[in-house]
Design a protein around this motif. Structure first.
Motif, short mmCIF file in Angstrom:
data_model
loop_
_atom_site.label_atom_id
_atom_site.label_comp_id
_atom_site.label_asym_id
_atom_site.label_seq_id
_atom_site.Cartn_x
_atom_site.Cartn_y
_atom_site.Cartn_z
N ILE A 1 0.86 -1.18 0.00
CA ILE A 1 0.00 0.00 0.00
C ILE A 1 0.89 1.23 0.00
N ALA A 2 1.27 1.67 -1.18
CA ALA A 2 2.09 2.87 -1.29
C ALA A 2 1.24 3.96 -1.93
N SER A 3 1.44 5.17 -1.48
CA SER A 3 0.71 6.29 -2.06
C SER A 3 1.60 7.52 -2.00
N PRO A 4 1.40 8.43 -2.94
CA PRO A 4 2.21 9.65 -2.91
C PRO A 4 1.80 10.52 -1.73
N PRO A 5 2.67 11.42 -1.32
CA PRO A 5 2.31 12.33 -0.23
C PRO A 5 1.10 13.18 -0.61
N SER B 1 -16.48 3.67 18.13
CA SER B 1 -15.82 3.63 16.83
C SER B 1 -15.94 2.24 16.23
N SER B 2 -16.16 2.19 14.93
CA SER B 2 -16.07 0.94 14.19
C SER B 2 -14.65 0.86 13.64
N ALA B 3 -13.99 -0.29 13.85
CA ALA B 3 -12.60 -0.41 13.42
C ALA B 3 -12.38 -1.75 12.72
N GLN B 4 -11.84 -1.69 11.51
CA GLN B 4 -11.55 -2.89 10.72
C GLN B 4 -10.16 -3.41 11.11
N ILE B 5 -10.06 -3.97 12.29
CA ILE B 5 -8.77 -4.38 12.85
C ILE B 5 -8.76 -5.85 13.28
N THR B 6 -9.68 -6.65 12.71
CA THR B 6 -9.82 -8.04 13.15
C THR B 6 -8.64 -8.92 12.74
N ARG B 7 -7.89 -8.53 11.77
CA ARG B 7 -6.78 -9.37 11.28
C ARG B 7 -5.66 -9.46 12.31
N HIS B 8 -5.36 -8.35 12.98
CA HIS B 8 -4.21 -8.32 13.88
C HIS B 8 -4.56 -8.30 15.37
N VAL C 1 -15.91 8.44 16.34
CA VAL C 1 -14.52 8.84 16.18
C VAL C 1 -13.85 7.93 15.18
N LEU C 2 -12.74 8.39 14.59
CA LEU C 2 -11.97 7.59 13.65
C LEU C 2 -10.71 7.10 14.35
N THR C 3 -10.69 5.80 14.66
CA THR C 3 -9.52 5.19 15.28
C THR C 3 -8.43 5.07 14.21
N LEU C 4 -7.20 5.47 14.55
CA LEU C 4 -6.14 5.60 13.56
C LEU C 4 -5.23 4.37 13.47
N GLY C 5 -4.81 4.07 12.27
CA GLY C 5 -3.89 2.97 12.02
C GLY C 5 -3.19 3.17 10.70
N PHE C 6 -2.22 2.30 10.46
CA PHE C 6 -1.46 2.29 9.21
C PHE C 6 -1.64 0.94 8.54
N PRO C 7 -1.51 0.87 7.21
CA PRO C 7 -1.65 -0.42 6.54
C PRO C 7 -0.38 -1.26 6.69
N ASP C 8 -0.57 -2.59 6.83
CA ASP C 8 0.58 -3.49 6.73
C ASP C 8 0.78 -3.80 5.24
N ALA C 9 1.66 -4.73 4.94
CA ALA C 9 1.98 -5.06 3.54
C ALA C 9 0.76 -5.59 2.78
N GLY D 1 -2.36 -4.44 3.40
CA GLY D 1 -3.42 -3.44 3.47
C GLY D 1 -4.30 -3.57 4.70
N GLU D 2 -3.94 -4.44 5.63
CA GLU D 2 -4.69 -4.61 6.87
C GLU D 2 -4.25 -3.57 7.89
N VAL D 3 -5.16 -3.13 8.75
CA VAL D 3 -4.89 -2.04 9.68
C VAL D 3 -4.06 -2.49 10.88
N VAL D 4 -2.99 -1.72 11.14
CA VAL D 4 -2.17 -1.85 12.34
C VAL D 4 -2.40 -0.56 13.12
N LEU D 5 -2.89 -0.67 14.34
CA LEU D 5 -3.22 0.51 15.13
C LEU D 5 -2.00 1.38 15.42
#
Length: 122
Positions: free
Chosen positions: A6-10, A58-65, A94-102, A104-108
Protein backbone atom coordinates in the motif's frame (compact mmCIF):
# COMPACT_ATOMS: atom_id res chain seq x y z
CA UNK A 1 14.02 -1.66 3.70
CA UNK A 2 10.62 -3.36 3.77
CA UNK A 3 8.39 -2.78 0.76
CA UNK A 4 4.71 -2.20 1.27
CA UNK A 5 1.83 -3.20 -0.92
CA UNK A 6 0.00 0.00 0.00
CA UNK A 7 2.09 2.87 -1.29
CA UNK A 8 0.71 6.29 -2.06
CA UNK A 9 2.21 9.65 -2.91
CA UNK A 10 2.31 12.33 -0.23
CA UNK A 11 -0.85 14.40 0.17
CA UNK A 12 -0.92 18.04 -0.90
CA UNK A 13 0.91 20.42 1.40
CA UNK A 14 -1.30 22.12 3.98
CA UNK A 15 -0.86 25.00 6.38
CA UNK A 16 -0.11 24.23 10.03
CA UNK A 17 -3.43 25.84 10.96
CA UNK A 18 -5.18 23.16 8.86
CA UNK A 19 -3.43 20.44 10.86
CA UNK A 20 -4.58 22.07 14.11
CA UNK A 21 -8.20 21.67 12.99
CA UNK A 22 -7.86 17.87 13.24
CA UNK A 23 -8.29 16.93 16.91
CA UNK A 24 -6.37 13.68 17.52
CA UNK A 25 -6.54 12.34 21.07
CA UNK A 26 -5.36 9.31 22.99
CA UNK A 27 -8.07 7.16 24.51
CA UNK A 28 -8.38 3.84 26.29
CA UNK A 29 -10.55 1.06 24.93
CA UNK A 30 -13.04 0.21 27.67
CA UNK A 31 -15.07 -2.27 25.62
CA UNK A 32 -14.47 -4.17 22.38
CA UNK A 33 -17.31 -6.11 20.79
CA UNK A 34 -17.88 -8.12 17.62
CA UNK A 35 -19.56 -6.30 14.75
CA UNK A 36 -21.07 -9.11 12.65
CA UNK A 37 -23.33 -6.71 10.70
CA UNK A 38 -20.35 -4.86 9.17
CA UNK A 39 -19.70 -5.36 5.44
CA UNK A 40 -15.98 -5.91 6.13
CA UNK A 41 -14.77 -7.65 9.31
CA UNK A 42 -14.72 -5.08 12.12
CA UNK A 43 -15.10 -4.53 15.84
CA UNK A 44 -17.18 -2.00 17.77
CA UNK A 45 -14.95 -0.11 20.19
CA UNK A 46 -16.01 2.00 23.15
CA UNK A 47 -13.17 4.39 23.98
CA UNK A 48 -12.70 6.65 27.01
CA UNK A 49 -11.10 10.00 26.07
CA UNK A 50 -11.33 11.52 29.54
CA UNK A 51 -13.62 14.25 30.90
CA UNK A 52 -13.13 16.81 28.11
CA UNK A 53 -14.20 14.52 25.25
CA UNK A 54 -15.96 11.69 27.08
CA UNK A 55 -16.67 8.14 26.00
CA UNK A 56 -17.06 7.64 22.25
CA UNK A 57 -17.69 4.69 19.94
CA UNK A 58 -15.82 3.63 16.83
CA UNK A 59 -16.07 0.94 14.19
CA UNK A 60 -12.60 -0.41 13.42
CA UNK A 61 -11.55 -2.89 10.72
CA UNK A 62 -8.77 -4.38 12.85
CA UNK A 63 -9.82 -8.04 13.15
CA UNK A 64 -6.78 -9.37 11.28
CA UNK A 65 -4.21 -8.32 13.88
CA UNK A 66 -6.20 -7.95 17.11
CA UNK A 67 -8.52 -10.08 19.22
CA UNK A 68 -11.22 -8.56 21.40
CA UNK A 69 -9.22 -9.46 24.52
CA UNK A 70 -6.13 -7.65 23.21
CA UNK A 71 -8.09 -4.44 22.75
CA UNK A 72 -9.59 -3.97 26.21
CA UNK A 73 -7.40 -1.51 28.13
CA UNK A 74 -5.31 -0.66 25.04
CA UNK A 75 -4.51 2.97 24.33
CA UNK A 76 -5.39 4.14 20.83
CA UNK A 77 -5.24 7.37 18.86
CA UNK A 78 -8.37 8.73 17.21
CA UNK A 79 -9.73 11.78 15.44
CA UNK A 80 -12.46 13.01 17.77
CA UNK A 81 -13.87 15.98 15.84
CA UNK A 82 -15.15 14.39 12.63
CA UNK A 83 -18.93 14.23 12.22
CA UNK A 84 -20.37 10.87 13.34
CA UNK A 85 -20.71 8.31 10.56
CA UNK A 86 -23.36 5.63 10.22
CA UNK A 87 -21.76 2.20 9.64
CA UNK A 88 -24.67 -0.17 9.05
CA UNK A 89 -26.68 -0.20 12.29
CA UNK A 90 -23.84 1.43 14.26
CA UNK A 91 -22.99 5.13 14.70
CA UNK A 92 -19.21 5.60 14.68
CA UNK A 93 -18.31 8.80 16.54
CA UNK A 94 -14.52 8.84 16.18
CA UNK A 95 -11.97 7.59 13.65
CA UNK A 96 -9.52 5.19 15.28
CA UNK A 97 -6.14 5.60 13.56
CA UNK A 98 -3.89 2.97 12.02
CA UNK A 99 -1.46 2.29 9.21
CA UNK A 100 -1.65 -0.42 6.54
CA UNK A 101 0.58 -3.49 6.73
CA UNK A 102 1.98 -5.06 3.54
CA UNK A 103 -1.44 -6.63 2.85
CA UNK A 104 -3.42 -3.44 3.47
CA UNK A 105 -4.69 -4.61 6.87
CA UNK A 106 -4.89 -2.04 9.68
CA UNK A 107 -2.17 -1.85 12.34
CA UNK A 108 -3.22 0.51 15.13
CA UNK A 109 -1.21 3.61 15.94
CA UNK A 110 0.48 2.74 19.22
CA UNK A 111 1.21 4.78 22.33
CA UNK A 112 4.45 3.46 23.81
CA UNK A 113 4.41 5.32 27.16
CA UNK A 114 1.78 6.23 29.74
CA UNK A 115 0.14 9.13 27.89
CA UNK A 116 -2.71 10.94 29.65
CA UNK A 117 -6.15 9.80 28.50
CA UNK A 118 -7.64 12.60 26.43
CA UNK A 119 -4.25 14.10 25.62
CA UNK A 120 -4.13 15.85 22.26
CA UNK A 121 -1.54 15.05 19.61
CA UNK A 122 1.02 17.77 18.98
Amino acid sequence: MMETAIASPPADRIAFDDFLKVDIRVGEVVRAEPFPEARKPAYKLTIDFGPEVGIKRSSAQITRHYTLDQLNGRKVAAVVNFAPRQIGPFMSEVLTLGFPDADGEVVLVGVDRDATIGGRLF
